[in-house]
Structures are given as C-alpha cells and as structure tokens.
Motif scaffolding. Sequence first.
Motif, mmCIF file in Angstrom:
data_model
loop_
_atom_site.group_PDB
_atom_site.id
_atom_site.type_symbol
_atom_site.label_atom_id
_atom_site.label_comp_id
_atom_site.label_asym_id
_atom_site.label_seq_id
_atom_site.Cartn_x
_atom_site.Cartn_y
_atom_site.Cartn_z
ATOM 1 N N UNK A 226 31.736 -52.482 -23.560
ATOM 2 C CA UNK A 226 32.410 -52.792 -24.841
ATOM 3 C C UNK A 226 31.475 -52.474 -25.986
ATOM 4 N N UNK A 227 30.179 -52.476 -25.442
ATOM 5 C CA UNK A 227 28.866 -52.499 -26.562
ATOM 6 C C UNK A 227 29.082 -51.206 -27.440
ATOM 7 N N UNK A 228 29.302 -51.085 -28.898
ATOM 8 C CA UNK A 228 28.988 -49.953 -29.452
ATOM 9 C C UNK A 228 27.727 -50.023 -30.392
ATOM 10 N N UNK A 229 26.906 -51.097 -30.009
ATOM 11 C CA UNK A 229 25.588 -50.950 -30.496
ATOM 12 C C UNK A 229 24.571 -50.575 -29.427
ATOM 13 N N UNK A 230 23.795 -49.522 -30.000
ATOM 14 C CA UNK A 230 22.886 -49.132 -28.641
ATOM 15 C C UNK A 230 22.054 -50.291 -28.002
ATOM 16 N N UNK A 231 21.483 -51.153 -29.023
ATOM 17 C CA UNK A 231 20.552 -52.227 -28.528
ATOM 18 C C UNK A 231 21.187 -53.227 -27.847
ATOM 19 N N UNK A 232 22.580 -53.337 -28.256
ATOM 20 C CA UNK A 232 23.388 -54.697 -27.421
ATOM 21 C C UNK A 232 23.619 -53.999 -26.123
ATOM 22 N N UNK A 233 23.927 -52.839 -26.025
ATOM 23 C CA UNK A 233 24.154 -52.158 -24.512
ATOM 24 C C UNK A 233 22.957 -52.264 -23.812
ATOM 25 N N UNK A 234 21.983 -51.940 -24.641
ATOM 26 C CA UNK A 234 20.785 -51.727 -23.666
ATOM 27 C C UNK A 234 20.308 -53.379 -23.144
ATOM 28 N N UNK A 235 20.558 -54.153 -23.912
ATOM 29 C CA UNK A 235 20.232 -55.511 -23.384
ATOM 30 C C UNK A 235 20.837 -55.755 -22.103
ATOM 31 N N UNK A 236 21.938 -55.573 -21.858
ATOM 32 C CA UNK A 236 22.930 -55.902 -20.754
ATOM 33 C C UNK A 236 22.749 -54.801 -19.689
#
Lengths: 523, 648, 549, 99
Positions: A138-148
């Motif tokens: 779901x993440x459209x924020x690169x950092x958010x994606x990276x974290x998970x």
Amino acid sequence: MSFPLLTATAALPALGAVATAAVPAARRTAAKWLALLVSLATLALAVTVLVRFDPDGTRYQLTESHSWIKDFGVRYELGVDGIAVALIALTAVLIPFIILAGWHDADPLETGNRRWRPTQGFFALILAVEAMVIISFEATDVFLFYIFFEAMLIPMYFLIGGFGDRAHEHGEETAATQRSYAAVKFLLYNLVGGLLMLAAVIGLYVVAGNFSLQQIAEARASGSLHMATSTERWLFLGFFFAFAVKAPLWPLHTWLPNAMQESTAPVAVLITAVVDKVGTFAMLRFCLQLFPEASKWATPVILVLALISIVYGALLAVGQRDIKRLVAYASISHFGFIVMGIFAMTSQGQSGATLYMVNHGISTAALMLVAGFLISRRGSRLIADYGGVQKVAPVLAGTFLIGGLATLSLPGLAPFVSEFLVLVGTFTRYPVIGVIATFGIVLAALYVLVLYQRTMTGPVKPEVSAMPDLRVRELVVVAPLIVLLIFLGVYPKPVTDIVNPAVRQTMSDVHKTDPKPEVEAAK
Amino acid sequence: MENLIAPLIAAPLLGAAVLLVGGRRLDRVGHWIGTLLSTASFVFGLILFADLLGKGAEHRTLTQHLWTWIPVGGFQADVTFRLDQLSMTFVLLITGVGSLIHLYSVGYMEHDERRRRFFGYLNLFLAAMLLLVLADNYLLLYVGWEGVGLASYLLIGFWQHKPSAATAAKKAFLVNRVGDMGLSIAIMLMFTTFGSFAFGPVLSHTGDASEGKLTAIGLMLLLAACGKSAQVPLQSWLGDAMEGPTPVSALIHAATMVTAGVYLIVRSGAVFNAAPDAQLAVTVVGAVTLLFGAIVGCAKDDIKKALAGSTMSQIGYMVLAAGLGPIGYVFAIMHLVTHGFFKAGLFLGAGSVMHGMNDEVDMRRYGGLRKYMPVTFITFGLGYLAIIGFPGLSGFFSKDKIIEAAFAKGGTEGWILGGAALLGAAITAFYMTRVMLMTFFGEERWRNQPTRSPGAPSAEPAAETHGEHAEPHPHESPKVMTIPMIVLAVGSVFGGAFFSIGDRFLHWLEPVTGHSEGDSPLSAAAVTGATMVCLVIGVAIAWAQYGRKPVPAVAPRGSLLTRAARRDLLQDDFNHVVLVRGGEHLTRSLVYVDHTLVDGVVNGTAAGFGGLSGRLRRLQNGFARSYAVSMFGGAALLVAATLLMRAV
Amino acid sequence: MSAAAVHSLWTTAAEPISKIDAPKIEYGQLSPTLIVVGAALIGVLIEAFVPRRSRYYAQVFLSAVALCAAFAAVVALAADGFGTTKAHIAAMGAIAVDGPALFLQGTILLAGLVGLFTFAERRLDPAAHGNRVDSFAAQAASVPGSDSEQAAVKAGFTTTEVFPLLLFAIGGMLIFPAANDLLTLFVALEVLSLPLYLLCALARRKRLMSQEAAVKYFLLGAFASAFTLFGIALLYGYAGSVSYARIAEVVDGTVTNVDPALANTMGNDALLLIGGAMLAMGLLFKVGAVPFHMWTPDVYQGAPTPVTGFMAAATKVAAFGALLRLLYVVLPGLRWDWRPVMWAVAIITMLGGAIVAITQTDIKRLLAYSSIAHAGFILAGVIATSKDGVSSVLFYLAGYSFVTIGAFAVVTLVRDAGGEATHLSKWAGLGRRSPLVAAVFAVFLLAFAGIPLTSGFAGKFAVFKAAADGGAVPLVVIGVISSAIAAFFYIRVIVLMFFSEPKPDGPTVAVPSPMTMLAIGMGVAVTLVLGVAPQYFLDLASQAGVFVR
Amino acid sequence: MNPVNYLYLAALLFTIGATGVLIRRNAIVLFMCVELMLNACNLAFVTFSRMHGNLDGQIIAFFTMVVAAAEVVVGLAIIVSLFRTRHSASVDDASLMKL
C-alpha cells in the motif's frame, strides 16, 4: 476524512498477531482459531478494497496521508493502484489457507514447558508477515515502504528458523542446524540487499528532498527534478539489487532453495507466494516510476538475467532430489518470467507479469501445500522415498497433479494466461529472448512430470502403502485453490481489467508504447 | 442454431467433471454416464450438420462468441467457436467414433476397478478435441491442443502402476510439448505480424505479410503438427503410447488426436499457400514419415505397435497431401476420415483379439484365430482391405487421390513425392498382410504355450485378473465390443465410395479449404494402375514370407534394416543418448555449479570475513602495553596525517 | 620576548593585589552539575556516618533523588530557553549552557538513573549468609578467596561507595560535554574517569578479571589523558589561552587585541595541528575509536556488568559531546585538516569493530566490539559538520545509550553457578527457557543491527543522511556494508537463543527486582518509541543542534 | 636563554615517559612514567605561560598537579590490590582477558 480502509487492512492482522501471541500456552487451539478468523476478516477487508477500487479512476485510490517523521521528509502515505489491489487480494486470500494448512505444524513436541508457546508464535508471526506485506503493497512513500520491506524479514526469519518439518531424515539436531543456516542465509541475503537499498534511499532523499513516490515521479516527469544520469543509475541499482534478491533473480537466488527446503510447506508458500512478490511488485512500482531512464538503460542486462533464471531454474529443478527444493527452483524459473515481463516494457508483458504474480502465488500454494501434506505423511522430502502414491491416495495424487499442471502452465489453468502474456509481451520487442524463454515451458513439463512420475506412479512403495488420503481440512485448503486456478484460467478478465490501467500508467512513466504489428505498420 | 456449439463441448466436459469429481459412488454407473454424454454430443453434432446442409454452401459457417478471454492492450483473445464444413467433419468423426469407442470400452474395461476414471478421461479428451477443432482463434485452439495432450497423457499412463506406462505417458507429453512450443511461437509471430491470432484476421491478411514471416509461421505450425501427429522427427512417442488401453489407441492414437496436426495445417492453408518453402517442408516431412512409419510397421511383432507404425505412415500420407496445397487439402481430410474408420476398426479388432488371448500382443503367439473369433476376423479383414486400398473400399479412394495429387505437384518434386507415396502403398500392403496372416491364419502357435515368455511385451494388466498361466482360450468378444467394430467396418467399406462418388466430399469442403486440380504428368488411370501393382507386389511378398512357410514363434535375427526398424529405426536410441543422457549431465553439472560456484561465492565471502576477524582479533593479545603501543602509534599517525593534510 | 616586558610582568604581579572582582557564577544554570556533585559529597558523608545497615537505602535514595532533581533542572533550563535562545557561556567562560550541552546532560542523567537501578539490584545473586548482595565486592580491599573476604561476606559488608562514585562520574560527564575551556575539559575528563577506574575493580564475582580490567583501564586512561594534556598544552601555546572561543578566534585569524608579546608563538600552525590531534586522540580514546579502542573489550568484559552498561552508555555520550564541541566550536576553521583524518578513523572503526566482533564468544566482549562499530557510525555523523550532523549524533546517542544499558541489564539476568553466564554457548536455547527475556534481548540486538522500527534504525538513518548530505557518500556506503557485517553477529546471537537446543547445564534466568525490570523496560520502551515515532525527539535534537561560542 | 628550549625539554620528557610506558613491565614504574608525561605537560604549560606572558599556564600547572595526585591515589589503590592478589606488579601477568 473517510474510514482509513487501507490502514485497517494492514492493522487488523497486526493486532491479530499481538492478540494471538498473547493467548496463554494451554489454549493452543484458541490461538489457531483466532488467527484464522483474523485472516478471514482481513480477507473481507481486502475484498472491500477490491470493491471500492475503481479501475478507471485516478491512479492511486483510497489514499491516506499523514505526516510521520518530518525531519526525514517521511510521510505515512498509502494508496493503491490496480497492481497493488491485485496483490493485496492475493495475500489476503492465501493467508487463511496457509494458516489452515499449517494447523498442526507448530504443535509443541514437549508440552511440559509452560513458557514455550510455539503455536501462538507461529500463527502470530504469519499474521505479522501478512500485515507487513500488505502495508508495503500500500505504501506510496518510499521510506515507509522500505521500513516494512526490511522489517518483514524478522518474522519471516523466525518462521523459517523456528519451525521445520517434523520428521527429518538426519534427526532433529541436524535439522535444527540446517534450519538456522537457511534462516540466517535468508536474512543476511535480504539484509545486504536491504542495506544497499538504504544507501540508495538516503541518496534519493539527498537528491529529491522527500520520499513521496507521487511527488518524485511527477517532478521527474515534469523535469522539475533533474537527476544526473550516473546518479539515477546508481540509485536504480541500489533499489534493484534489493528487489532482485527478494525476487529472487539469478545469481542472487541461492537463499530460496534452502529457505523453502527447511521451512514447513505453509511457510515456504508464504515465502514464494507472498513475500517474494513484494520484490517484483517493487520493481514495477519503484524502479520503473522513480528511475525510468535507468530502467531502460539496465533492461538488456536484466532481461538476460531473467532469461538465465528461467532456464537455469528449470534445469536445476529437473536435477533436484528434494521435493521442496524442486518447487523452489521452479519458482526461481517463474520469477524469471515475472521479471522478464516487467522489463519487456510492453503492456502484455507487464500485465502478464502482474497476473503472473497472482497466478504463481495460487499455483505454488496448491502444489507446495499438497507436497507438504504428502511429506507430513511420509516424513521425508526425498523424491526417491515415494512411489505409487496415486494408487493408495488418489485424491492427493490428483490434486498434486493439478498443482503440477498449473506449474507447467497448462492452458485452461491460470498460469498459462500470464505466462503466455509475458512471452508474447517479450516476443513483440525481443523475439530472440522470447523464443529462448519458450524453452522454459518444455523444461517445466519435464520437471513436473518427472516429479509426478517418481512420486505418484509406479509400484507402491511399502512405506507409503498405508498412506491415508487427503483429510477434510486438507481438502478445504486445496479445493478452493484449484477452483481459483481453473476460474482465473478460463476467465481472467476481472483481474486484467483492474491491472491494465495501472500498467498503462507505468508504460507512460517509462515513455514506452507497444510495438505495432507488421501488417498495420505496413499500412 | 449456433448456440448448440457450446453444448457440443459442454456435454463431455460435464461428463468428465462429474466422473472425476464424483468419486467412488459413481463407479457402477460411471461408464454409462460417459457414453451417454459423448453420444449426446454426437447427436448435437448431427443436428448442427443437418442445419449446415440446409444452408447454402457459402453460409455454412456458424460462430458463437461466449466471452472475452484475455484482453490486454492489442492482445485480444476471445472464447469464440467457429463451426464450418471443416470443423463439422471433425466434430462428426470425433463424436461418432468417440461414442462407438466409449461403447466398446464398456465391455473392454469391465474388469478394471478404475473404469469410471477411464471414462472421465475419455470424456475429457472428447471435450478438448472438440474445443481444438471448434476454436475460432489459435490461442483457444492451443487450449484444446494441450487439452488433448493432457488427456492422452492421462490415458496412456492409465495403468500408472506400470512404470513402462508412466514413462510412455511422460514421453508423449514431453514430445508434444516440443511441438506446442512451435505452436505458441507461431501464435506470437502471428500477433507481431497481424496484431491478432484469430482465424479471420490472420488467414484473410496473409497477402499483406512478408513471406519470411509467413514461412516462419508455417514452419512453427509444422513443428506443432509433427509433435501432435507423430511425424518425423517427433514421432518417437507414438509407439510407446500403445502402453495405453487399446480403446485409447484406437480413439486417440489412430482416429482423432493424432490427426490434429493435419487439421492445423489444412486450417492454416492460407498461410502455407503464401509460403511455398514451408509447404515443401510439410510435404517432405509427410513423405519421410509415411515411409518411416511403414518400415517400422513391417518389423514389429507387437500387433499394436505394428498398427501404430501404420498409423504414423497413414498420417504421413495426409500431411503429404496437406503440404501439396489446394490440390491436396480435401484429400488429406478425406483420407483422415476414412482412416479414422478403418484404423479405429483395426485397433478395436486388435483389442478384441488380445481380449480373447489373455492380452497377448505378440503376433508370433497368434495364428489361425479366424475360426475362434469370426466377427473380429471379418471386421478386421475389411479394415485390412480398406487400408491397403483394395479397390472399392474407402482407403482405395482416399489414398489413390493423394498419390495422384502428389504426382500433380509437378516437376521432380512431384515424381519424388509420388514415388514415395507409391512405395508407401506397397509397404503398407506388405505389413498389413503380414499382420493379417500372422494373426488369423497359419497354425495355432498359441497352443501348448501356457505362460507368456518373459521377452514378449505385455500391454494389458487385466492379465493379472484372468488366468495368465492357463493356455489361452481364444473366444469372441461380447456384443458391446463387436457392435462398434461392425459399425466401423461398414464405415471403412463404404466411406470412401460415398465421399468420392460425385465428389461429394470435395464440394462439401471446398468453400473452406479451396481446391485446384493440378496438372498430373500421369493420368488418373495410370496412377491407379501403378497403385494396384504396388499393392499386389506388397501382398505377394508378405504371402511369400508369412503365408507359405510357418511363422517362427521366436523372431529371427533379421536383416540390419529389420533390426533397426524394430528399434524404431534407432530414433529412440538417438534421443536417449543425445537428449536424455546429455540432459542428465547438464542438470547434474548445473546442480554442482549452483552449489559450489554461485552458493560458494556467498559462503566464501562469509568465511572470508570470519577468517579476517580471526586474524584481527589476535591483535587483542591481552597485554596492556601492546594496547598502549597501538594507542601511541595511532596518536603518531593522527598527528602525522593532520600535518600531512596541511602539507598537501 | 624582551627582558623589560618580563620585568614589567613580574612587577605587576608583585604589586599588592588591590581588588580582584569575584568571579560571577550562574549557579542556577549550573544546577544540574552542582546537584549531582553535591549529592556525591553527601554520599561520602553517608558512608562516614550512617550505620552500615541503612547505608544502602540511604545511598540509593539520595542518588535517585539527586539524579531526578538534576534531570528536572535540565528540563527546566531547556524549557527556559537556555537550549536555544538564551544559550550562553556561564561560569566566566568555563562552561557552556546550550542546546547540545543540555540535551546530552539530560541523556546522561537518564542513563545514569537507569544505571543506578542496575547498580542497586540485589536480587540476582543468591543471598549470602542471609543478606542480599549486589554485583559489587563485599570488601574491595580484601584479597580474592582470602579469609578476610570470607569474613567480609559473612559480615554482610557491601560496597555502598559505588553510589557516590557513580555520582562523581556522572558529575564529570555532565561537565565534559559542556566544558568550554580546555582546562575544564581536562578536569572533567579526570573527574569522570577516576571513579570509573575504581568501579571497574569492584566486581563481586571474577574479581581477578575485574581488577585486571581496572588496571588496564586506568593505565591506558592515564596514558591517554597525558596525551590529552600535552595536546592542551600545545593548544595553549598556540593560542595563548585555553578558552574555546579564544582559540577559535585565533584559528579563524579573527583575533582581536593581540599583545605583541604573543606575536612570535601565536598562530604557529604546527602547534595547533599537533595539539589538536593529541587532544582529539584523548577523546577518541574515550569513545573507543580504532586504533584507541583496545581497552574496550577487556574492560567491558572484566568490569561488573552494571558498570559496563553505564560506562558504555554514558561515557560515550559525554565523550562524543566533548568531541562535537571541540570540532564544531574550536576547530571548525580547521575542518579541511581534520575531516579526512576523521574519515579514515571512522571507516576503520566501523569495519574493525564489526569484523572482529564476528568471532567473539563472550557476550560482553561482543557488545564491546559492537559499541566500537557504533562509535564508527556516530563518527560518520560527527564528520558531517552540519547542524543536521550535530542533531543526528545527539539523537543517535540518546537512542543508543538506552539500548546499551538495557542489553547489559539483560546480561546480568542470565546466570549460572559462576555468576553471570557470559559465554555465548551458554545462551543456547534461551528462547525456549524464557522467551520473554530472549525476546527483549532480541529487540536490543535488532536495534543494534539497525532494523527498521527500532531506535537503532532511526538513528542510523539520521546519521547516514547527515553524512550523505555532507557529501560523505562513500562513508555511507561503507557504513552500510559494515552494518551488514555487524548484522551477522547480532543474528548469530538470536539464532543461538531461539533456534539451537538448550543445553542441559544451561544457565538460569534470575528474576530481578523491579529496579532492573524498570531499567530493561525503559530500554525497550525508548527503543521502540524512537523507532516508531521519533519525530518529537528528532525535533528536540534539531533544536538542540546549535553550539554557542 | 630562549624559553623554546624548555619546550624541547618538555617534549623530550614526554617522549621518555611515553616510551617508558611502552617498554616497562612493572605497573608502578609504568605509572611513574605517566606521571613523568604529566609533568612534561606542566613544564610545557609554564613555558608557554612564560612566553605568552599570561598566568593561565601556571594556574593550569597547579590543576594538573592536583589531578596527578588524585590519579596517584586511585592508581595506587588499584595497583596495590592487583599486587596483593597476584603477588606481582607486572602488568603483563594481568592478561586473563584477550582476543
């Protein structure tokens, strides 16, 4: 501010994981049921997402956006396009089956220890993985994606290293060591990939000043954000490496066979069918959108690697003596197809690749879970230990065969559609590669049929003579998957309708259009 | 009316689903359900046939669009059926012969506890085959194409506990896959060339496409056809396929499935017409195969394998005809149909013989059976006459036309092809006569041979059920088996005449395939004469060898050619050495590479760091003063470096 | 220098001292330090006058109150705006009261508080002769294994001096990062070091190792401080003053009112560079950077684990604070000289620490090496020489200190007959025996490894981001690689705890008192909060990111 | 004479001290070497103070002495306790912990 559907879809399994973990040791069955119910509820939410999603609407829908870590320019931004929706649905569909299939996989051997609660842990971890996978879709924020993308490794790691097949040919001690080896290998491989990606993520921030996928992509498109060619390529490589490890792409694949071999069948399915999809998904969403030029620059090499994966994986699958390893190498071959479809940069290729992710998930689940049932009966993963099962357990054999046929993408079953789309999509732009890749279908037939012949046909081996056929629980797991395989094979339109617009978008991101057919070109 | 097309396929599909999912509770009625549904589909076929006949020759094409299958960008695949004269012909052949064989199997599989499953597979096959011939685009055809492959896989390996059967099934599927690869590449080529792969757009725009592309498409289609129709070089699976129950051999590996290749070529006629090179290739393949098959057929002592060889060679005829273009298409199909009748009949006959002979397949252990199983003898005999092209019987008409057409191709090619066809006719006459004589004439070699000698191949496990150690008591098969044989025999007697008198078949099929009379260097009569001569020669030689002197119970060593022919002209050995062995070595070495090289690099890196760590930690030797040294040195370096920085 | 000048100098000195205006001390702004030191002094008196039985409680109570009060004072000052707007230099230019100082002092005080809890833990060791014992020697003076020791134990002696020592050390640490002239810096350095030397020697179990650790630490520490002092001397020679501001001015060349007497020595860059390098070396010794790190593993292993935890956390914070101030306030003008050198130090520190840790077999040594590697990561942020760099380092230190104390606190729990079971092999299968403890430790390890959703990741990201912004991309890449290497051995421990079969003679996990629980709990809480919602603390750090000069 | 010479002397003393730390075994001697280094520093301080003509250096020298004294207290305590347990003041004997 409407109801945060996406957050809910990810949060529910997360909370479920906590709840499951909290179930007291004695109430093992309660934990199982709780986990199952949570996963079903998640499925319901995923279906609502599917329903609320409008294929012809804006690119990202059901978006949510909150400030999170201002200093890092990180926002909590969620949003789904067709591709993400499809994969979320896949995840939500598969998890209940995985849980159901692993119903007894984590029953503790020694019930004396009150504090040791493997069962609760097992199902909690599965739910945790589901949560993280969903949010990274779901993440459209690169950092958010990276974290998970990274955090997901931890529960997976415990699932691989903590729970293995019960009976093991070399005894529990060696089994444990092999398991932890596989787990460590899995973690280190992915961690190295992830950390290199971290460097790229930081680099991206230094260049772009924020992490919002949409903002950056728009800025790139409008030219307001200029990236030096070399910079873009380095960043691309940083991202792609991580995804290629996850995917896994030759030659970064060697963790997968160990991981799948040592973990229980449901976990193995979790790895290939669900978690690894994040890698290919991310190639499609991040690599192509953020670094279109670099993607095009790297395409030839990537296509060759994908081609190698296809043939190499298939050939190794033929050479395996361990059922799970065989399936693992088959998956490597399939991931080759997916990557190839993505980087063929044609609408057929990319829709096909997306469809492939879904179908491969289902087909592998079917094959692997049945294989798991088989292994749990005989207590051995070696192909040589089986023979003539078809005579004593026809239903098991039948379902196994169907799973195998799906794996060799028999027309009429779902994988055929996606595989053919990928092949066509590749062929239209790179005929030679397309043709070579087509050899993959012959090899696929080879390893599947050899596997089936050696395990299921021939004279009945004494060890398997008393083997019971599929139980009700197991049928409940397998039957729906098979129905799905057939349905999506005959009528994939629902999925393609969702996926196509998103793919069209991606194609426009990389400024590519499908090549015209010769006849029209002539006119 | 076109709405009846879907049910045509749905009926057997439903049957398959019910029988396979239904489980044991259907065991008692399963076979009847299967037969019923295939017959139903045959009835639908007849109704549609009547409907077509009612229409004008130009309007005999029905299409039924069900749903959009795969829509992605320019790639549009629909589930659409197309019923025209060509597919109609096949529908009738498939459902007709299919139903008969269902009926036959009811009796033949009586003693098999998995009969229900067998009928499920048979129905599955019918559905897939119908889908193949009714599809309106190549992708949908591909589905049917692999569907029949699957069915044949399941049926060849029906007696899975026999390793030989399982292996044969796997082999068949794999070899077919190679062909399928051709078909899928052909489809991709069509997509890149025409932007579509539906019959309409492709076949009507062949004019706009470059010949190179068309040739490529043609060759790929040929590859597909070779796989499915057991043409050289992909023929090797057909012989082993005889491991399956005899009805399967009759239906799938004689009458219908193996002819799919011919259908594909004729259906794609427009492509081939525009690509002469591809056409030539087709004819060559056909000619080679028809001789190859015939030769193999001469050497086999296993009755089914002998018939398999003949099937191969007969399909060679059809492919040859199809390769000749508009001159040949019609006759290819015509021979296909007649062949469907008599070859199915022959196989059923063979099955009936085995049924009466404790499933003995070695013809050297037959002999003089005519008085024990008269019906079988007569039907088999008629089929025999038909296949060797005895004047007036169906084979005579169809094969004769093909040979004519071959000559009509003109030029040296014409002579070569025609010659090959003639030669083939002679050999056909020889091996079929051989089969006939060894089986039904001569002294009764099965007497006082209680047990089957280990060397002899065994086909049917039903042997285990009824006494194999007793001396065989040849007996006629039950009605349920003989009736289909009789029907087929009638077909094989009158079929050809019915089609050819007044060129009925020609006119029926012409709108689809088109037709042109080539200018044959020889008159029709001359060709017929030549054929007859060949026929007589063939029969005579056979009589000289197997009729006059008794047949040895153990096969003589035979000439080099014979021994080669017994081994399928060494083609299998070639496969084994080159493909199987080579493949095994390749995979084994790759497994090694993966483990040592690819994985080794990773583990090596880890080990490397470990070693480095082990070496570095020795510096930590526990002596405070050495720590002080490192500090002192560090300080010195620090100072030096700082000064250096300033210096440069 | 002319004789006349000298004469005048003497004569002026010889004049009757009419009136020196008394130095102006802002007691309010120095209150945190004063409170702690004062409490330490009272602690000494307690040792002298309070009966033995009640000393322990008195000391613990006093220290706790003092630390809380000091922390409150810090918060008050910060709230009063001393961190940002009112930041200035107090105590006649001796001590800076500004953002970094306050932030670090706050961190140190909290760390100290948590450390105090672990010091005061008395439930872990089995009670000896009916009286509870902590992890410190009954009587440090008595020879290990001697009768006097037996007697001391029997008599139930306890070394409650550790609490005043702790407070003194904390006092020194509070001054260390705030020191604004080199003399104060040096004094603070000694004030924080000397108590630590003693604390290292006070272990109850494994006393030989403890004493050895103390000796090594002391000798090397003294050695290092000698270098520091010489560096100071050279800087003084260079600038004619030890006040940061003054030296900075001289370095920048913007110095006013040079009296001609200084002209010939002042501005001699050789003095500056050598002095700066030697001073930096002293600080790098404290933070445990390669090649000045070699004391770390031995001392960490030998010292009583609570001391180790406190030392590893608080000393690093203080030392890095001082280093930051030195590099940002005193030597910014010299950036182009020391940056490359620091690059090299950072790189070998990151790699060295991570690589050597791979083959460690003792958990405490393992953590020691990991602390070395982390020092390298932090140095990467220090090098950034930007506001972001400062704040990222501050944030990292805050997160790191709690993880460290927590981790060592967990180590104190895992015991067998011989006290703490620090050998890794003993930890096998701990996850089976007591999943909770193992899980907590796993959380700390993951934080060390910098896995997302832990403070370790946020800190690492902040530091690397700052470094990359500062153009140190290669440093970031190497940092990433070495954290991959580091991940390997953290994971090894996790594997050991969860995936290997427990040994029959394995250690037991002692049930601690609420104090240790509190320490561990705070560790976990901070780790997760800073990992999941770091924004508030990042704001704090970035507000505090400006040095006053 | 030129006060710079005192600096050279200071440096010399410092180096001697450092070398002593590196080469001597006896903890006490080691410690004395450290003290020597400190005093070298003191010399440097007063010299600079003299050269700069301000008193800071001399003040610092006093501070240093105090610190040195404190170090002596702590140091001797530790060393003595070590000596009593091991009956040797050699720092090389104290090498239980290594690697």
